[in-house]
Design an enzyme around this catalytic site. Structure first.
Site: not given
Ligand code: THU
Length: 146
Positions: A48, A50-52, A59, A61, A92, A95
């Site tokens: 995963n 993320e970003n500011a 995600c 996946e 999620c 995904c």
């Molecule tokens: N996240 C995933 O990478 N995959 C998932 O199936 C569930 C959530 C990440 C997204 C975010 O960066 C962090 O987990 C918290 O939600």
């Protein structure tokens, strides 16, 4: 029906996901996720990112899936997921939809931090999902198009 049980290939895929998780960029949620997709014998990983600007995070996946596609592999057999959670993390909803495009019957295996694994077919996680075939079905007003 329970998808096939653990084997060497599955162990390898989960290990690749675990290794990818160590490269997750998750300074906001501190929830670190790794994914590995097997496609015709090749493995593509993601973590995963993320970003500011929080909503832009992606995600693990979907990073793995996009990497596979960009490498020319579309026939996904299985995806492994590992996260910071003690219990196995299910993919999620976004995904599930993203992966469904490439094979609704792919195996999804998730390993929790304590080593417990859960397995599903993607079609169990996304029942009656929307896919490419739905875009090929007859549409209203077709005769007016073009
Ligand atoms: N996240 C995933 O990478 N995959 C998932 O199936 C569930 C959530 C990440 C997204 C975010 O960066 C962090 O987990 C918290 O939600």
């Amino acid at each position: 029906m329970m998808p096939e049980a653990s084997g060497d290939e599955e162990d390898d895929l989960v290990a690749r996901a675990r290794s990818a998780r160590s490269r997750a960029y998750a300074p906001y949620s501190h929830f670190y996720v790794g994914a590995a997709i097997r496609a015709a014998g090749d493995v593509f990983v993601g973590a995963n990112v993320e970003n500011a600007s929080y909503g832009l995070g992606i995600c693990a996946e979907r990073v793995a899936a996009a990497t596979a596609v960009a490498s020319g592999s579309l026939a996904f057999d299985a995806v492994a997921v590992t996260s910071s959670a003690v219990d196995p993390t299910p993919p999620c909803g976004a995904c599930r939809q993203f992966l469904y495009e490439f094979n609704p019957e792919m195996l999804v295996v998730s390993e929790g931090a304590d080593g417990e694994r859960r397995r599903w077919r993607l079609s169990e996680l996304l029942v009656d999902g929307f896919g490419p075939a739905d875009l090929r079905r007859p549409r209203i007003g077709e005769e007016e198009e073009r």
